[in-house]
Design a protein around this motif. Structure first.
Motif, mmCIF file in Angstrom:
data_model
loop_
_atom_site.group_PDB
_atom_site.id
_atom_site.type_symbol
_atom_site.label_atom_id
_atom_site.label_comp_id
_atom_site.label_asym_id
_atom_site.label_seq_id
_atom_site.Cartn_x
_atom_site.Cartn_y
_atom_site.Cartn_z
ATOM 1 N N ASP A 307 0.836 -1.187 0.000
ATOM 2 C CA ASP A 307 0.000 0.000 0.000
ATOM 3 C C ASP A 307 0.880 1.249 0.000
ATOM 4 O O ASP A 307 2.047 1.215 0.389
ATOM 5 N N THR A 308 0.286 2.368 -0.407
ATOM 6 C CA THR A 308 1.002 3.632 -0.434
ATOM 7 C C THR A 308 1.526 3.990 0.953
ATOM 8 O O THR A 308 0.799 3.921 1.940
ATOM 9 N N GLY A 309 2.795 4.345 1.016
ATOM 10 C CA GLY A 309 3.414 4.693 2.283
ATOM 11 C C GLY A 309 4.076 3.537 2.988
ATOM 12 O O GLY A 309 4.645 3.704 4.066
ATOM 13 N N THR A 310 4.015 2.323 2.392
ATOM 14 C CA THR A 310 4.616 1.142 3.014
ATOM 15 C C THR A 310 5.463 0.401 1.989
ATOM 16 O O THR A 310 5.399 0.670 0.788
ATOM 17 N N VAL A 368 6.499 6.641 0.077
ATOM 18 C CA VAL A 368 7.126 6.419 1.364
ATOM 19 C C VAL A 368 8.017 7.636 1.562
ATOM 20 O O VAL A 368 9.152 7.674 1.132
ATOM 21 N N ARG A 369 7.421 8.665 2.140
ATOM 22 C CA ARG A 369 8.053 9.984 2.250
ATOM 23 C C ARG A 369 8.512 10.493 0.883
ATOM 24 O O ARG A 369 9.563 11.110 0.747
ATOM 25 N N GLY A 370 7.727 10.209 -0.135
ATOM 26 C CA GLY A 370 8.013 10.713 -1.473
ATOM 27 C C GLY A 370 8.978 9.867 -2.272
ATOM 28 O O GLY A 370 9.313 10.222 -3.401
ATOM 29 N N GLU A 371 9.428 8.727 -1.709
ATOM 30 C CA GLU A 371 10.430 7.914 -2.394
ATOM 31 C C GLU A 371 9.803 6.775 -3.185
ATOM 32 O O GLU A 371 8.834 6.155 -2.757
ATOM 33 N N MET A 372 10.375 6.504 -4.345
ATOM 34 C CA MET A 372 10.038 5.314 -5.118
ATOM 35 C C MET A 372 11.119 4.278 -4.814
ATOM 36 O O MET A 372 12.277 4.438 -5.208
ATOM 37 N N ARG A 373 10.755 3.223 -4.108
ATOM 38 C CA ARG A 373 11.747 2.272 -3.620
ATOM 39 C C ARG A 373 11.893 1.072 -4.565
ATOM 40 O O ARG A 373 10.969 0.712 -5.273
#
Length: 466
Positions: A307-310, A368-373
């Motif tokens: 999910d978004t943010g995780t 995740v704080r704006g990051e694409m991991r």
């Protein structure tokens, strides 16, 4: 495979059976009935004369005061109805005090680790509905196709899978698939009946074992950096005799395999008969979907659809979490209603995400704080809202079917606390259906096997314009 139609629940979200639109048509306003004219016949002069009353007596023609009418009415019915009215009022007061006491104690004593307390605080509906406009973002497909299976098919298969799962060789699969996703992989593999199954990421071999239970005679290709047999030195693992392993010193990443040659060796000519399962924590768009499309594969399953943010990689769920999609889009306003709701949910669900965790600086995408991991969380780069939007439009151009596996049972039954029910589709076995939960055997399983749900997703893809 041409008919991929399933009842939808949105939903969620054209979405699936568990993600269907929850909106209802507004109720038609009740038409107010015209007031009837008084049926009492006005006195005539003759009536007044006969009764000995003068027709000009002003006191007889004025309307009585409202309080007199009420007093007379109560006097007439008091001896019949007053006791009933008093009893009803006392009952309502008692009901109100009981409700107040219940909610007060729930508010004070609620524990994030106690599912019963969480239900007392939120109520069964509150487990899913607190987000309001923020629901479950559902990727939009090109032509509105849907899967064939229904909730009844899932429930029937669930009862069949429980005793199979109890025979698994890897009992402790920490950091691997739990029960929910094991069931989902088994169910979809058995339903789709592929001629070849490919998995990227095998760990101890549990997913290989699950696919083998679904399709006993179908060949499997497994791509994994470390061969599952290496885990046998430390404990249980599974190595399949009808599986071609690209592992250890023979490991090749999914995007680097000469698939044309490999499929020819396996005698596979129809790529529509191949199922690819990803559990490798790579960027699902760049590293996997585009690579699968290039190779010609159409049926994909992603185990971790964070999910978004995780999560530790860029997922389909994140890509499709857009403001123009129902259930998608978020506000980064720290003092807004959404921030307040997120903060409250964080107290009860480990995977709930607050605004600080969700939003990046400036114009970066909320992820995740704006990051694409990517790459097992080893590559974390910020992307803009515009790039994130373009990614979603590309996915829509290739997506034929999108379906998220629902949780097998509600959190009050499984005692899970990791995923937030407000951000998942309704479970196969709903909260409160404890008898059904026990009857199909889920109650026999250790509660720890239910704590690994991350929105496993099935996709069917094709080239843009097809």
């Amino acid at each position: 495979m041409e008919r991929v139609g399933m009842m939808n629940n949105s939903s969620s979200n054209g979405q699936s059976l568990w993600h269907s639109s929850s909106s209802q048509s507004p109720k038609t306003p009740t038409t107010m009935l015209d007031r009837a004219l008084s049926s009492r016949r006005p006195h005539s002069d003759a009536d007044l004369s006969d009764s000995g009353e003068s027709g000009t007596d002003e006191s007889k023609t004025k309307r009585p005061h409202v309080y007199l009418l009420a007093s007379n009415f109560v006097s007439r019915i008091g001896h019949q109805w007053l006791p009933c009215v008093i009893v009803a009022l006392l009952f309502l007061v008692l009901l109100f005090l009981t409700s107040l006491a219940f909610h007060s104690s729930s508010f004070v004593c609620v524990s994030r680790f106690d599912p019963a307390a969480r239900i007392g605080f939120f109520g069964f509906d509150g487990l899913e509905s607190d987000f309001g406009a923020l629901g479950v973002p559902w990727c939009r497909s090109k032509h509105g196709k849907e899967v064939e299976w229904t909730s009844k098919d899932l429930l029937k298969a669930l009862e069949e899978f429980v005793p199979i799962y109890e025979t698994r060789p890897v009992k402790n699969n920490m950091h691997g698939m739990g029960f929910d996703h094991s069931f989902g992989l088994w169910f979809m593999a058995r339903w789709l009946k592929p001629e070849l199954m490919i998995e990227s990421g095998a760990f101890k071999g549990h997913s290989t074992w699950v696919m083998r239970q679904a399709m006993p005679d179908t060949p499997i290709i497994s791509l994994t950096p470390r061969h599952p047999e290496k885990y046998l030195k430390k404990g249980p693992a599974y190595v399949d005799g009808n599986c071609t392993y690209f592992a250890g010193k023979d490991f090749v990443d999914f995007g680097s395999v000469d698939w044309k040659n490999v499929l020819k060796k396996h005698g596979v000519k129809d790529l529509n008969r191949v199922l690819v399962f990803f559990d490798d924590h790579q960027n699902e768009l760049k590293s996997r979907i585009k690579q699968a499309l290039k190779a010609g594969f159409q049926h994909l399953i992603f185990e971790d659809n964070y999910d978004t943010g995780t999560g530790d990689h860029y997922s389909l769920r994140q890509i499709c979490d857009q403001s123009y999609i129902k259930g998608g889009g978020h506000s980064c306003f720290k003092d807004g209603d959404e921030a307040r709701i997120r903060s409250n949910r964080k107290k009860f669900w480990e995977k709930a995400v607050d605004t600080e965790e969700l939003c990046g600086p400036g114009e970066t995408w909320w992820g995740v704080r704006g990051e694409m991991r990517d790459d097992f969380n080893h590559s974390n780069t910020q992307i803009s809202y515009n790039q994130h939007f373009q990614n979603s439009r590309y996915v829509e151009s290739i997506l034929d079917v999108y379906w998220e596996l629902p949780p097998v049972a509600g959190p009050s039954l499984t005692h899970q606390s990791r995923y937030d029910p407000a951000r998942s589709t309704p479970p196969v076995v709903a909260d409160g259906r404890r008898r059904l939960f026990q009857r199909i055997g889920l109650g026999r399983l250790d509660k720890s096997v239910f704590n690994g749900y991350t929105q496993m997703v099935y996709l069917q893809i094709s080239k843009p314009g097809s």
